[in-house]
Write a protein that holds these residues in place. Sequence first.
Motif, PDB file in Angstrom:
ATOM      1  N   LYS A 298       1.052   4.118  -3.002  1.00  0.00           N
ATOM      2  CA  LYS A 298       0.834   5.551  -2.762  1.00  0.00           C
ATOM      3  C   LYS A 298       1.994   6.366  -3.321  1.00  0.00           C
ATOM      4  CE  LYS A 298      -2.128   5.173   1.331  1.00  0.00           C
ATOM      5  NZ  LYS A 298      -2.241   5.396   2.801  1.00  0.00           N
ATOM      6  N   GLN A 299       3.198   5.820  -3.198  1.00  0.00           N
ATOM      7  CA  GLN A 299       4.386   6.525  -3.690  1.00  0.00           C
ATOM      8  C   GLN A 299       4.428   6.538  -5.213  1.00  0.00           C
ATOM      9  OE1 GLN A 299       7.981   5.296  -1.746  1.00  0.00           O
ATOM     10  NE2 GLN A 299       9.332   6.253  -3.257  1.00  0.00           N
TER      11      GLN A 299
ATOM     12  N   THR B 201       0.826  -1.201   0.000  1.00  0.00           N
ATOM     13  CA  THR B 201       0.000   0.000   0.000  1.00  0.00           C
ATOM     14  C   THR B 201       0.862   1.253   0.000  1.00  0.00           C
ATOM     15  OG1 THR B 201      -1.794  -1.142   1.150  1.00  0.00           O
ATOM     16  CG2 THR B 201      -1.766   1.262   1.286  1.00  0.00           C
ATOM     17  N   LYS B 202       1.919   1.223   0.777  1.00  0.00           N
ATOM     18  CA  LYS B 202       2.839   2.360   0.832  1.00  0.00           C
ATOM     19  C   LYS B 202       3.497   2.602  -0.526  1.00  0.00           C
ATOM     20  CE  LYS B 202       6.932   4.012   3.364  1.00  0.00           C
ATOM     21  NZ  LYS B 202       7.927   3.677   4.421  1.00  0.00           N
TER      22      LYS B 202
ATOM     23  N   PRO C   2       1.660   5.321  -7.976  1.00  0.00           N
ATOM     24  CA  PRO C   2       0.377   4.673  -8.301  1.00  0.00           C
ATOM     25  C   PRO C   2       0.454   3.852  -9.593  1.00  0.00           C
ATOM     26  CG  PRO C   2       0.043   6.971  -7.687  1.00  0.00           C
ATOM     27  CD  PRO C   2       1.525   6.785  -7.850  1.00  0.00           C
TER      28      PRO C   2
ATOM     29  N   SER D  28      -9.012  -2.390  -0.882  1.00  0.00           N
ATOM     30  CA  SER D  28      -7.987  -1.388  -1.193  1.00  0.00           C
ATOM     31  C   SER D  28      -7.302  -1.700  -2.520  1.00  0.00           C
ATOM     32  CB  SER D  28      -6.951  -1.310  -0.063  1.00  0.00           C
ATOM     33  OG  SER D  28      -6.169  -2.482   0.003  1.00  0.00           O
TER      34      SER D  28
END
Length: 254
Positions: free
Chosen positions: A142-143, A138-139, A145, A164
């Motif tokens: 976010k960094q 997930t991290k 996409p 998610s």
Amino acid sequence: MRFIDTHCHLDFEEFRDRLSHHLTEAQALGVGQWVVPGVTLKQCRTLPAFAQLHPGVHIAFGLHPYFMAQHSATDMPDLAALAHLHRSQLVAIGECGIDGMVDDVTAQQHLFIEHIVLANDLRLPLIVHHRKSHHLLTKAFKQCPPQNGGVIHAFSGSLQDAQSYLKLGFKLGVGGTISYPRAAKTRTTLAQVPLQALVLETDAPSMPLAGYQGQPNVPKRVVEVFEQLCTIRDESPEKIAETLYNSSQSLFSC
């Protein structure tokens, strides 16, 4: 019914002597296409020729986190060059991801982001490995996409985890894990998500179904994965098979 095994390592040593036999067995059950992911640079270099030898085989290039100790600093740039060269044969970038049980998670995360960049550049989906790493994936997403979705390979996790990934355009890989009683949480999740969010996979020769522990997994058993999925879904087997086949075709353009 028609099936696509969206994740199987048909080029591995376990199949070297009897691959034609295993593919014929699978074809007799309606399995006509297979996605074979890359795991190391050396192996990726062999995949284009392997695919040409076996009709119905589609390939992806990637550096698997399990082999972090084998990957060198130049492997990712070399893989990217190789991917551009063979773009017409590729259906995805992967197998890539983050494995919480493998050393140097920071290096894994950096390498995974480079895979996302490559997939975005080539407009390809990702085949993503996870193990104790949903939060790290997930991290990374976010960094950087992902722009073309992909598959969360061998998905196991909560409905929140699943949702998610679905929001990012990913599908969930359904494999032999769901045949085990210990997979109750994953089975519950896979029963609740939209049917079009799922794809079938064996991970052959790994990830054997319950009852086959200690044996190499084989391509025909994607049909048994399908049968397990049918026990937890409300739709008819015909509807499940058709939807998963179409979803797999659409995702991998195959």
